[in-house]
Design a protein around this motif. Sequence first.
Motif, PDB file in Angstrom:
ATOM      1  N   ALA A  37       0.542 -10.332 -10.183  1.00 50.54           N
ATOM      2  CA  ALA A  37       1.864 -10.170  -9.553  1.00 50.54           C
ATOM      3  C   ALA A  37       2.656  -9.067 -10.237  1.00 50.54           C
ATOM      4  CB  ALA A  37       2.631 -11.487  -9.618  1.00 50.54           C
ATOM      5  N   LYS A  38       2.491  -8.958 -11.559  1.00 49.44           N
ATOM      6  CA  LYS A  38       3.210  -7.896 -12.285  1.00 49.44           C
ATOM      7  C   LYS A  38       2.705  -6.527 -11.840  1.00 49.44           C
ATOM      8  CE  LYS A  38       3.024  -9.573 -16.625  1.00 49.44           C
ATOM      9  NZ  LYS A  38       3.194  -9.666 -18.086  1.00 49.44           N
ATOM     10  N   MET A  39       1.399  -6.437 -11.639  1.00 48.97           N
ATOM     11  CA  MET A  39       0.817  -5.145 -11.247  1.00 48.97           C
ATOM     12  C   MET A  39       1.275  -4.769  -9.839  1.00 48.97           C
ATOM     13  SD  MET A  39      -2.928  -6.072 -12.787  1.00 48.97           S
ATOM     14  CE  MET A  39      -3.851  -4.644 -12.286  1.00 48.97           C
ATOM     15  N   VAL A  40       1.294  -5.753  -8.931  1.00 46.20           N
ATOM     16  CA  VAL A  40       1.737  -5.473  -7.548  1.00 46.20           C
ATOM     17  C   VAL A  40       3.218  -5.139  -7.550  1.00 46.20           C
ATOM     18  CG1 VAL A  40       2.100  -6.496  -5.250  1.00 46.20           C
ATOM     19  CG2 VAL A  40      -0.053  -6.879  -6.486  1.00 46.20           C
ATOM     20  N   ASN A  41       3.989  -5.908  -8.342  1.00 45.36           N
ATOM     21  CA  ASN A  41       5.431  -5.659  -8.415  1.00 45.36           C
ATOM     22  C   ASN A  41       5.718  -4.216  -8.825  1.00 45.36           C
ATOM     23  OD1 ASN A  41       8.329  -6.511  -8.723  1.00 45.36           O
ATOM     24  ND2 ASN A  41       7.896  -5.856 -10.828  1.00 45.36           N
ATOM     25  N   HIS A  42       4.949  -3.720  -9.770  1.00 47.45           N
ATOM     26  CA  HIS A  42       5.160  -2.344 -10.261  1.00 47.45           C
ATOM     27  C   HIS A  42       5.016  -1.346  -9.118  1.00 47.45           C
ATOM     28  CE1 HIS A  42       5.236   0.979 -13.052  1.00 47.45           C
ATOM     29  NE2 HIS A  42       4.083   1.422 -12.595  1.00 47.45           N
ATOM     30  N   GLU A  43       4.011  -1.569  -8.278  1.00 44.63           N
ATOM     31  CA  GLU A  43       3.778  -0.646  -7.146  1.00 44.63           C
ATOM     32  C   GLU A  43       4.819  -0.837  -6.045  1.00 44.63           C
ATOM     33  OE1 GLU A  43       1.117   1.162  -9.196  1.00 44.63           O
ATOM     34  OE2 GLU A  43       1.697   1.849  -7.184  1.00 44.63           O
ATOM     35  N   VAL A  44       5.154  -2.118  -5.772  1.00 39.73           N
ATOM     36  CA  VAL A  44       6.150  -2.377  -4.710  1.00 39.73           C
ATOM     37  C   VAL A  44       7.481  -1.715  -5.074  1.00 39.73           C
ATOM     38  CG1 VAL A  44       7.593  -4.200  -3.685  1.00 39.73           C
ATOM     39  CG2 VAL A  44       5.117  -4.515  -3.842  1.00 39.73           C
ATOM     40  N   ASN A  45       7.827  -1.815  -6.376  1.00 38.72           N
ATOM     41  CA  ASN A  45       9.129  -1.302  -6.799  1.00 38.72           C
ATOM     42  C   ASN A  45       9.237   0.209  -6.702  1.00 38.72           C
ATOM     43  OD1 ASN A  45      10.246  -3.711  -7.206  1.00 38.72           O
ATOM     44  ND2 ASN A  45      10.026  -3.742  -9.423  1.00 38.72           N
ATOM     45  N   LYS A  46       8.094   0.904  -6.733  1.00 35.83           N
ATOM     46  CA  LYS A  46       8.192   2.371  -6.656  1.00 35.83           C
ATOM     47  C   LYS A  46       7.606   2.885  -5.341  1.00 35.83           C
ATOM     48  CE  LYS A  46       3.799   3.425  -8.946  1.00 35.83           C
ATOM     49  NZ  LYS A  46       3.111   4.050 -10.082  1.00 35.83           N
ATOM     50  N   ALA A  47       7.434   1.952  -4.389  1.00 32.72           N
ATOM     51  CA  ALA A  47       6.743   2.322  -3.127  1.00 32.72           C
ATOM     52  C   ALA A  47       7.425   3.494  -2.441  1.00 32.72           C
ATOM     53  CB  ALA A  47       6.706   1.111  -2.202  1.00 32.72           C
ATOM     54  N   GLY A  48       8.768   3.530  -2.548  1.00 36.81           N
ATOM     55  CA  GLY A  48       9.455   4.598  -1.815  1.00 36.81           C
ATOM     56  C   GLY A  48       9.284   5.956  -2.473  1.00 36.81           C
ATOM     57  N   LEU A  49       8.810   5.947  -3.724  1.00 36.26           N
ATOM     58  CA  LEU A  49       8.799   7.212  -4.472  1.00 36.26           C
ATOM     59  C   LEU A  49       7.448   7.915  -4.402  1.00 36.26           C
ATOM     60  CD1 LEU A  49      10.705   5.936  -7.640  1.00 36.26           C
ATOM     61  CD2 LEU A  49      11.617   7.303  -5.758  1.00 36.26           C
ATOM     62  N   VAL A  50       6.399   7.129  -4.193  1.00 30.31           N
ATOM     63  CA  VAL A  50       5.086   7.792  -4.175  1.00 30.31           C
ATOM     64  C   VAL A  50       4.414   7.504  -2.841  1.00 30.31           C
ATOM     65  CG1 VAL A  50       4.787   7.616  -6.649  1.00 30.31           C
ATOM     66  CG2 VAL A  50       4.017   5.743  -5.192  1.00 30.31           C
ATOM     67  N   ASP A  51       3.399   8.241  -2.593  1.00 29.32           N
ATOM     68  CA  ASP A  51       2.796   8.081  -1.266  1.00 29.32           C
ATOM     69  C   ASP A  51       1.942   6.817  -1.201  1.00 29.32           C
ATOM     70  OD1 ASP A  51       1.890   8.507   1.259  1.00 29.32           O
ATOM     71  OD2 ASP A  51       0.132   9.625   0.548  1.00 29.32           O
ATOM     72  N   ILE A  52       2.552   5.654  -1.383  1.00 28.99           N
ATOM     73  CA  ILE A  52       1.752   4.427  -1.279  1.00 28.99           C
ATOM     74  C   ILE A  52       2.288   3.545  -0.160  1.00 28.99           C
ATOM     75  CG2 ILE A  52       3.095   2.957  -2.876  1.00 28.99           C
ATOM     76  CD1 ILE A  52       0.227   2.098  -3.985  1.00 28.99           C
ATOM     77  N   THR A  53       3.371   3.967   0.447  1.00 25.37           N
ATOM     78  CA  THR A  53       3.833   3.171   1.599  1.00 25.37           C
ATOM     79  C   THR A  53       3.145   3.748   2.837  1.00 25.37           C
ATOM     80  OG1 THR A  53       5.635   4.725   1.837  1.00 25.37           O
ATOM     81  CG2 THR A  53       6.088   2.733   0.584  1.00 25.37           C
ATOM     82  N   GLY A  54       3.515   3.257   3.936  1.00 22.59           N
ATOM     83  CA  GLY A  54       2.889   3.778   5.155  1.00 22.59           C
ATOM     84  C   GLY A  54       1.533   3.145   5.365  1.00 22.59           C
ATOM     85  N   SER A  55       0.863   3.577   6.382  1.00 22.78           N
ATOM     86  CA  SER A  55      -0.358   2.911   6.821  1.00 22.78           C
ATOM     87  C   SER A  55      -1.597   3.651   6.301  1.00 22.78           C
ATOM     88  CB  SER A  55      -0.373   2.896   8.350  1.00 22.78           C
ATOM     89  OG  SER A  55      -1.690   2.657   8.784  1.00 22.78           O
ATOM     90  N   VAL A  56      -2.660   2.881   6.075  1.00 19.70           N
ATOM     91  CA  VAL A  56      -3.925   3.541   5.707  1.00 19.70           C
ATOM     92  C   VAL A  56      -4.674   3.950   6.971  1.00 19.70           C
ATOM     93  CG1 VAL A  56      -4.214   2.405   3.490  1.00 19.70           C
ATOM     94  CG2 VAL A  56      -5.042   1.272   5.552  1.00 19.70           C
ATOM     95  N   GLY A  57      -4.019   3.655   8.098  1.00 18.78           N
ATOM     96  CA  GLY A  57      -4.657   4.094   9.336  1.00 18.78           C
ATOM     97  C   GLY A  57      -5.788   3.177   9.778  1.00 18.78           C
ATOM     98  N   GLU A  58      -5.919   2.015   9.054  1.00 19.04           N
ATOM     99  CA  GLU A  58      -6.945   1.043   9.461  1.00 19.04           C
ATOM    100  C   GLU A  58      -6.264  -0.220   9.972  1.00 19.04           C
ATOM    101  OE1 GLU A  58      -9.624   2.602   5.752  1.00 19.04           O
ATOM    102  OE2 GLU A  58      -9.417   0.433   6.050  1.00 19.04           O
ATOM    103  N   ILE A  59      -7.024  -1.023  10.705  1.00 15.46           N
ATOM    104  CA  ILE A  59      -6.520  -2.288  11.246  1.00 15.46           C
ATOM    105  C   ILE A  59      -7.198  -3.438  10.490  1.00 15.46           C
ATOM    106  CG2 ILE A  59      -6.346  -3.723  13.336  1.00 15.46           C
ATOM    107  CD1 ILE A  59      -4.678  -1.173  13.441  1.00 15.46           C
ATOM    108  N   ASN A  60      -6.420  -4.425  10.026  1.00 14.72           N
ATOM    109  CA  ASN A  60      -7.066  -5.514   9.266  1.00 14.72           C
ATOM    110  C   ASN A  60      -7.586  -6.595  10.222  1.00 14.72           C
ATOM    111  OD1 ASN A  60      -4.950  -7.097  10.089  1.00 14.72           O
ATOM    112  ND2 ASN A  60      -3.947  -7.203   8.097  1.00 14.72           N
ATOM    113  N   THR A  61      -8.118  -7.662   9.614  1.00 11.67           N
ATOM    114  CA  THR A  61      -8.767  -8.705  10.445  1.00 11.67           C
ATOM    115  C   THR A  61      -7.772  -9.331  11.418  1.00 11.67           C
ATOM    116  OG1 THR A  61      -8.223 -10.303   8.735  1.00 11.67           O
ATOM    117  CG2 THR A  61     -10.410  -9.298   8.636  1.00 11.67           C
TER     118      THR A  61
END
Length: 336
Positions: A37-61
């Motif tokens: 959870a700490k690792m995910v939190n770190h990414e969620v908190n900076k999601a707006g700053l790096v190119d990790i938001t948005g879609s991977v262009g794939e559809i999940n199950t």
Amino acid sequence: MSRINQSLGEFIIENQGEFAYSSGELSRLINSIRLAAKMVNHEVNKAGLVDITGSVGEINTQGEDQQKLDVFANNVFIQTLTNREIVCGIASEENEDFITIAGSNSDHKNKYVVLIDPLDGSSNIDVNVSVGTIFSIYRRITPLGTPVKKEDFLQPGNLQVAAGYIVYGTSTMLVYTTGHGVNGFTLNPALGTYYLSHPNMRFPEEGNIYSVNEGNYVHFPQGIKDYIKYCQQEEGNRPYTSRYIGSLVSDIHRNMIKGGIYMYPKSSKAATGKLRLLYECNPMAFIVEQAGGKASDGETRIMELKPTDLHQRVPFICGSKTMVEKAEEFIAKAKN
Ligand code: P6P
């Protein structure tokens, strides 16, 4: 025994006795979720700053547009749980089938299965609204070897040994139960430590918040429509306040603190509702009930439903006991 500001690590050690049959594995399992959870939190908190938001262009199950943070969160939880050799299998919203953890064949250590929604409400990521992780833990039923879907994963919710959620909100909280009440821990990001901030959380018996996507009103069954109108009538402590942010964890977390009801009913658009029984409704129902609330599909207690599929969807109504009972009353009345 719990003390405000006790760290999660201290709390787990001091409450080790809760896990009577576990010689520490469940504690270690909760600890691994804490780390992920700490690792995910770190990414969620900076999601707006790096190119990790948005879609991977794939559809999940689920046929949903898979967000990059979904993929990241799924990988982090699976990897962290795999490293601990406590879990024999993992089922995730992001994966069609369950994942067997190597080593399950060799010994009895891997005696738990975990079902997880790694990042619920992910459509909110790009608009900076809270998202969450939901997890559900069972003991495996088959004695050894590769876990079996029917026996080990399709267990009714009343057999859960632990369940919890992480809400990545204005602060990040880990809230969980092992069947001995519900406790909430808030992350101090500067120290990377969770501290007990909400000991023994209780769902207020009454409430005045109702949470439902009213955009689906015309598609709801009559009983739900009647209950929503009841919420809006001027009488007693009504009209209630409508609060719905489209993030299950956040909507239920708020209602557990303030009192309220959350509904995702079936409709003419979704004959069995939208939420998944195994890794959304069952864990949230365990928490809600342990806090003194109620959780049903409108007629049957959620944790008594017999699962038939990893990704099955069920109607979901949960929250303050008297409010859920009133909604169930309207549903029953409309059926007769
Ligand atoms: P709708 C998010 O996708 C989710 O699974 C829950 O977190 C949330 O409560 C619900 O769906 C929102 O669905 O149809 O109202 O957008």
